[in-house]
Design an enzyme around this catalytic site. Structure first.
Site, mmCIF file in Angstrom:
data_model
loop_
_atom_site.group_PDB
_atom_site.id
_atom_site.type_symbol
_atom_site.label_atom_id
_atom_site.label_comp_id
_atom_site.label_asym_id
_atom_site.label_seq_id
_atom_site.Cartn_x
_atom_site.Cartn_y
_atom_site.Cartn_z
ATOM 1 N N ARG A 53 0.835 -1.211 0.000
ATOM 2 C CA ARG A 53 0.000 0.000 0.000
ATOM 3 C C ARG A 53 0.868 1.260 0.000
ATOM 4 N NH1 ARG A 53 -2.162 1.573 4.399
ATOM 5 N NH2 ARG A 53 -2.440 -0.500 5.278
ATOM 6 N N TYR A 106 -17.201 14.780 -15.098
ATOM 7 C CA TYR A 106 -17.542 13.356 -15.156
ATOM 8 C C TYR A 106 -18.624 13.055 -14.111
ATOM 9 C CZ TYR A 106 -16.751 8.327 -14.539
ATOM 10 O OH TYR A 106 -16.906 6.981 -14.429
ATOM 11 N N ASP A 176 -8.666 17.307 -14.637
ATOM 12 C CA ASP A 176 -8.898 15.944 -15.089
ATOM 13 C C ASP A 176 -8.661 15.956 -16.600
ATOM 14 O OD1 ASP A 176 -9.940 13.531 -15.998
ATOM 15 O OD2 ASP A 176 -11.573 13.491 -14.535
ATOM 16 N N LYS A 201 -8.954 4.498 -19.089
ATOM 17 C CA LYS A 201 -9.417 4.864 -20.441
ATOM 18 C C LYS A 201 -8.258 4.804 -21.448
ATOM 19 C CE LYS A 201 -13.130 5.611 -18.067
ATOM 20 N NZ LYS A 201 -13.383 6.912 -17.438
HETATM 21 C C1 PLP Z 1 -13.824 7.365 -16.209
HETATM 22 C C2 PLP Z 1 -13.513 8.729 -15.750
HETATM 23 C C3 PLP Z 1 -13.225 8.994 -14.413
HETATM 24 C C4 PLP Z 1 -13.285 7.924 -13.358
HETATM 25 O O1 PLP Z 1 -12.311 6.960 -13.579
HETATM 26 P P1 PLP Z 1 -12.470 5.401 -13.109
HETATM 27 O O2 PLP Z 1 -11.164 4.832 -13.532
HETATM 28 O O3 PLP Z 1 -13.650 4.849 -13.817
HETATM 29 O O4 PLP Z 1 -12.666 5.434 -11.650
HETATM 30 C C5 PLP Z 1 -12.909 10.282 -14.061
HETATM 31 N N1 PLP Z 1 -12.888 11.273 -14.960
HETATM 32 C C6 PLP Z 1 -13.162 11.063 -16.255
HETATM 33 C C7 PLP Z 1 -13.142 12.200 -17.203
HETATM 34 C C8 PLP Z 1 -13.484 9.789 -16.698
HETATM 35 O O5 PLP Z 1 -13.782 9.572 -17.983
#
Ligand code: PLP
Length: 385
Positions: A53, A106, A176, A201
């Protein structure tokens, strides 16, 4: 010597002594030299050989690669993008703190701000990122700890001006950058404090890793680690390995996806069943000039609206074979989703209206299939409207 970003994706995170493919350190714990050694590891920042961790060599290599690509001093991986977002907020905010957030975030981030954050007494003010000065105007001196932005935003692909945001001093600015990936834009170069990604992603890119990552100045990432090690949204070394593999091919995948996405956006724009198309590098995008200036490519997501309501959407989805109805994006397969009934389901109507998540809105994640095959499938599926 400085290399091109394509080359950096291949070299990022390597320390010279490694085998070419990163080894998987599938261990949760390391044995130490004895009592004093254990004590020293236990109290060290990010001790590499102590407990999973706290750090793991496979995960660290993924973190170093992301730090290289983002031009950051340091990075920290998490078990998911939401793990990264929740840890940032809870590391830097107290009860009574205030956050200025973009109104088109998101769905999971919005749900986190509206649920757990409100419950813990963390206040949020939402602003329209396309209004110049909106973020700084909403800052409450001494109270605002974070400014949260997302560009391009999910699902309508609106763009927030990184240079304007990066000029704000006081609260930490967080971007983000999931939709852009580190290959299309580098928010830290604009003065942003922290950049984060859902590496689930485009970075992972093969739909086989749940992974989040945050990059920025070492002091900030160390503070985030000190909280994160208690929060426990720890990245798995298996997923970090897949994340690293994804980084190596990210430039070529992204170039192919962006080129296909632009072709598809152009075709959709001419289709009679389609009422609007959103794509950052499409000339009709309301922030086209900014998107061209700020982003090296348009990305893999195209959003569009069709006439005919839910029935038309259901009919269209039923005709698709190559394109999968699924919610993620950035992978090899082309995916389609209806945000209102999936990624954004359950959010208050007012919020959905602000975000432009309409009944007719469809989000397409363009994969690596030949663009002509995707276009043929989509135009056939839309042909009855
Ligand atoms: C998918 C996504 C998240 C969250 O990510 P996870 O890996 O699904 O927890 C946050 N911000 C954006 C823009 C996303 O597309």
């Amino acid at each position: 010597m400085a290399h091109n970003p394509d080359t950096n994706a291949v070299t990022a995170g390597r320390d010279g002594s490694q085998p070419l493919a990163t080894p998987l350190w599938a261990t949760t714990v390391w044995s130490s030299e004895g009592l004093d050694d254990t004590a020293s590891r236990a109290s060290s920042l990010r001790a590499p050989n102590y407990y999973g961790r706290h750090a793991n060599p496979t995960v660290s290599q993924f973190e170093n690669a992301i730090a290289d690509l983002e031009g950051a001093e340091s990075a920290m991986a998490f078990g998911s993008g939401m793990g990264a977002i929740a840890s940032i907020v809870l590391a830097f905010c107290n009860s009574g703190s205030h956050i200025v957030a973009q109104n088109t975030l998101y769905g999971g981030t919005l749900a986190f701000l509206e649920g757990p954050c409100r419950r813990l007494g963390i206040d949020v003010t939402y602003v329209d990122p396309s209004v110049p000065g909106a973020f700084s105007a909403a800052i409450q001196l001494g109270r605002t700890m974070l400014i949260l932005a997302e560009t391009p935003s999910n699902p309508r692909l609106s763009i927030c001006n990184l240079t304007e945001l990066g000029a704000i001093k006081g609260p930490f600015t967080v971007v983000d950058s999931t939709l852009a990936t580190p290959l299309s834009q580098r928010p830290l170069d604009h003065g942003i404090n922290l950049v984060m990604h859902s590496a689930t992603k485009g970075i992972g890119g093969h739909n086989d890793a749940m992974l989040g990552v945050v990059a920025g100045e070492k002091d900030l990432i160390d503070a985030l680690w000190a909280y994160g090690v208690l929060h426990g949204a720890t990245a798995s070394p298996y997923d970090a390995l897949n994340g690293l593999r994804g980084i190596r091919t990210l430039p070529v995948r992204l170039r192919q996806q962006s080129s296909s996405a632009l072709k598809i956006a152009n075709v959709l724009q001419e289709h009679p069943a389609v009422s609007s198309v959103m794509y950052p590098h499409l000339a009709s995008h309301p922030q086209y000039a900014l998107a061209k200036e700020q982003m090296g490519n348009g990305g893999s997501l195209v959003s569009f609206e069709i006439h005919g309501g839910l029935e038309a959407i259901r009919e269209m989805f039923n005709k698709l074979k190559l394109v999968h109805a699924a919610t993620s994006f950035g992978g090899a397969e082309t995916l389609i989703c209806h945000p209102l009934t999936s990624t954004h389901v359950g959010l208050p109507a007012e919020m959905l209206a602000t975000m432009g998540v309409t009944m007719g809105l469809i989000r397409l994640s363009v994969g690596l299939e030949h663009p002509d095959d995707i276009i043929a499938e989509l135009t056939t599926a839309l042909s009855h409207h």
